[in-house]
Design a protein around this motif. Structure first.
Motif, short mmCIF file in Angstrom:
data_model
loop_
_atom_site.label_atom_id
_atom_site.label_comp_id
_atom_site.label_asym_id
_atom_site.label_seq_id
_atom_site.Cartn_x
_atom_site.Cartn_y
_atom_site.Cartn_z
N THR A 164 0.82 -1.21 0.00
CA THR A 164 0.00 0.00 0.00
C THR A 164 0.85 1.26 0.00
OG1 THR A 164 -1.79 -1.14 1.17
CG2 THR A 164 -1.80 1.26 1.23
N ASP A 165 1.86 1.28 0.86
CA ASP A 165 2.73 2.46 0.92
C ASP A 165 3.53 2.62 -0.37
OD1 ASP A 165 1.88 3.13 3.42
OD2 ASP A 165 3.59 2.26 4.47
N ASP A 166 3.97 1.53 -0.94
CA ASP A 166 4.75 1.60 -2.17
C ASP A 166 3.91 2.12 -3.33
OD1 ASP A 166 7.32 1.07 -1.53
OD2 ASP A 166 7.43 -0.90 -2.47
N VAL A 167 2.67 1.64 -3.43
CA VAL A 167 1.79 2.11 -4.50
C VAL A 167 1.54 3.61 -4.32
CG1 VAL A 167 -0.55 1.98 -5.46
CG2 VAL A 167 0.72 -0.11 -4.95
N TYR A 168 1.28 4.01 -3.08
CA TYR A 168 1.07 5.43 -2.80
C TYR A 168 2.28 6.27 -3.23
CZ TYR A 168 1.16 9.64 0.16
OH TYR A 168 1.28 10.93 0.63
N GLU A 169 3.48 5.86 -2.83
CA GLU A 169 4.68 6.63 -3.17
C GLU A 169 4.95 6.61 -4.68
OE1 GLU A 169 6.44 8.66 -1.56
OE2 GLU A 169 5.78 8.32 0.49
N THR A 170 4.67 5.49 -5.33
CA THR A 170 4.91 5.39 -6.77
C THR A 170 3.98 6.32 -7.54
OG1 THR A 170 5.67 3.10 -6.56
CG2 THR A 170 4.99 3.83 -8.74
N VAL A 171 2.69 6.28 -7.21
CA VAL A 171 1.73 7.15 -7.90
C VAL A 171 1.99 8.61 -7.55
CG1 VAL A 171 -0.71 7.66 -8.28
CG2 VAL A 171 0.02 5.30 -7.97
N LYS A 172 2.36 8.86 -6.31
CA LYS A 172 2.70 10.23 -5.90
C LYS A 172 3.86 10.77 -6.73
CE LYS A 172 3.91 12.75 -1.64
NZ LYS A 172 4.21 12.55 -0.20
N ALA A 173 4.88 9.95 -6.95
CA ALA A 173 6.02 10.37 -7.76
C ALA A 173 5.59 10.66 -9.20
CB ALA A 173 7.11 9.31 -7.72
N LEU A 174 4.69 9.84 -9.74
CA LEU A 174 4.19 10.08 -11.10
C LEU A 174 3.47 11.42 -11.20
CD1 LEU A 174 2.79 6.52 -11.90
CD2 LEU A 174 4.84 7.56 -12.88
N VAL A 175 2.72 11.77 -10.14
CA VAL A 175 2.02 13.06 -10.12
C VAL A 175 3.02 14.20 -9.97
CG1 VAL A 175 0.41 14.49 -8.80
CG2 VAL A 175 -0.13 12.09 -9.24
N MET A 176 3.96 14.05 -9.04
CA MET A 176 4.92 15.11 -8.78
C MET A 176 5.80 15.39 -9.99
SD MET A 176 4.41 16.28 -5.68
CE MET A 176 5.93 17.11 -5.23
N ASP A 177 6.14 14.35 -10.76
CA ASP A 177 6.99 14.51 -11.93
C ASP A 177 6.20 14.81 -13.20
OD1 ASP A 177 9.29 14.07 -10.49
OD2 ASP A 177 9.39 11.94 -10.93
N HIS A 178 4.87 14.91 -13.07
CA HIS A 178 3.98 15.24 -14.19
C HIS A 178 3.92 14.14 -15.24
CE1 HIS A 178 4.48 19.86 -13.33
NE2 HIS A 178 4.28 19.14 -12.24
N ALA A 179 4.37 12.91 -14.90
CA ALA A 179 4.12 11.78 -15.78
C ALA A 179 2.62 11.54 -15.85
CB ALA A 179 4.84 10.54 -15.29
N LEU A 180 1.93 11.80 -14.73
CA LEU A 180 0.48 11.93 -14.70
C LEU A 180 0.20 13.42 -14.67
CD1 LEU A 180 -0.38 9.12 -12.12
CD2 LEU A 180 -0.91 9.10 -14.57
N ALA A 181 -0.26 13.96 -15.77
CA ALA A 181 -0.33 15.41 -15.95
C ALA A 181 -1.45 16.02 -15.12
CB ALA A 181 -0.54 15.74 -17.42
N PRO A 182 -1.27 17.28 -14.71
CA PRO A 182 -2.35 17.99 -14.01
C PRO A 182 -3.65 17.95 -14.82
CG PRO A 182 -0.33 19.27 -13.92
CD PRO A 182 -0.06 18.11 -14.84
N GLY A 183 -4.73 17.57 -14.15
CA GLY A 183 -6.03 17.48 -14.82
C GLY A 183 -6.32 16.15 -15.48
N ALA A 184 -5.33 15.26 -15.55
CA ALA A 184 -5.52 13.97 -16.23
C ALA A 184 -6.47 13.06 -15.45
CB ALA A 184 -4.18 13.27 -16.42
N HIS A 185 -7.31 12.35 -16.19
CA HIS A 185 -8.17 11.35 -15.56
C HIS A 185 -7.33 10.15 -15.15
CE1 HIS A 185 -11.61 8.84 -14.68
NE2 HIS A 185 -11.14 7.91 -15.51
N LEU A 186 -7.60 9.60 -13.98
CA LEU A 186 -6.83 8.47 -13.47
C LEU A 186 -7.64 7.20 -13.62
CD1 LEU A 186 -5.38 10.21 -10.29
CD2 LEU A 186 -4.15 9.63 -12.39
N ASN A 187 -7.19 6.33 -14.49
CA ASN A 187 -7.85 5.06 -14.75
C ASN A 187 -7.29 4.03 -13.77
OD1 ASN A 187 -8.32 2.39 -15.86
ND2 ASN A 187 -9.03 3.43 -17.72
N ILE A 188 -8.11 3.65 -12.81
CA ILE A 188 -7.66 2.75 -11.74
C ILE A 188 -7.24 1.40 -12.31
CG2 ILE A 188 -8.41 1.45 -9.71
CD1 ILE A 188 -10.10 3.89 -8.93
#
Length: 231
Positions: A24-48
């Motif tokens: 759980t913590d690893d998934v949180y940190e991994t997705v957080k890093a994707l958001v912080m680095d804009h690999a997941l762009a601001p405003g992007a829909h997140l497909n679970i």
């Protein structure tokens, strides 16, 4: 142009995938890093479902991670649409955030200088000492420790001010996380650490005036280093 999903996969390829024992913590940190680095762009829909496949996990830890990121202000949950990546601070929000910090944090530093005990001085020194090196590259993974230090250092000063509402108020705002999300630049970390040292030394001397001035100088430097992002 590479697709958004392709950017996520490329970014994940450079990271270790989450380990099951701390999933759980690893998934949180991994997705957080994707958001912080804009690999997941601001405003992007997140497909679970897509994120779960990319991370090679079930949907449950992904849902838990997105809920935690919502409490950080990094994702937004909308009825019938699910999660999207939160937008970046705009120029007005950025200025308002620093305006609030200028109102409260120099005062907090001055109060900490008046109230801090030798044990408090040691706690501040120990917090400062956790920064062992300043990152040179511009990624969240490189800046993760510095971001955590920045938050801890300021939070401790808030606590030492004696105002019991100050620390939890700033914790809910997550100012350091959102400021670092705007830009990771060479030299920013070293300057911030030097400014923290000045604040620390003023508090240890018990000089309220110097601590207030050092905090004000730090906030001014941080704001001015990031203002060009909006140009």
């Amino acid at each position: 142009m590479a697709s958004a999903q392709g950017m996520v996969k490329a970014s994940l390829a450079a990271r270790r995938l989450p380990q099951r024992r701390i999933l759980t913590d690893d998934v949180y940190e991994t997705v957080k890093a994707l958001v912080m680095d804009h690999a997941l762009a601001p405003g992007a829909h997140l497909n679970i479902d897509a994120l779960a496949r990319d991370l090679e996990v079930s949907q449950t830890p992904v849902r838990e991670a997105l809920a935690r990121l919502e409490s950080d202000g990094l994702t937004v949950k909308q009825p019938l649409r699910g999660y999207t990546v939160a937008p970046l601070l705009d120029k007005d929000q950025f200025e308002h955030l620093f305006g609030l910090r200028f109102l409260l944090e120099p005062w907090a530093a001055s109060q900490a200088a008046r109230r801090a005990t030798p044990a408090d001085h040691a706690a501040l020194e120990a917090t400062f000492a956790l920064v062992t090196d300043v990152p040179a590259e511009g990624s969240y993974d490189a800046y993760r420790a510095l971001t955590a230090h920045d938050e801890r250092f300021h939070a401790l000063i808030h606590e030492l001010s004696g105002n019991t509402l100050l620390a939890p108020t700033f914790q809910r705002l997550h100012p350091h996380l959102h400021i670092f999300r705007l830009y990771y630049g060479k030299g920013i970390g070293a300057q911030a650490v030097d400014e923290h040292r000045c604040i620390l030394e003023a508090i240890q001397r018990g000089s309220a005036k110097a601590a207030e001035a050092a905090m004000r100088a730090h906030l001014t430097g941080s704001r001015d280093r990031l203002r060009p992002v909006f140009d």
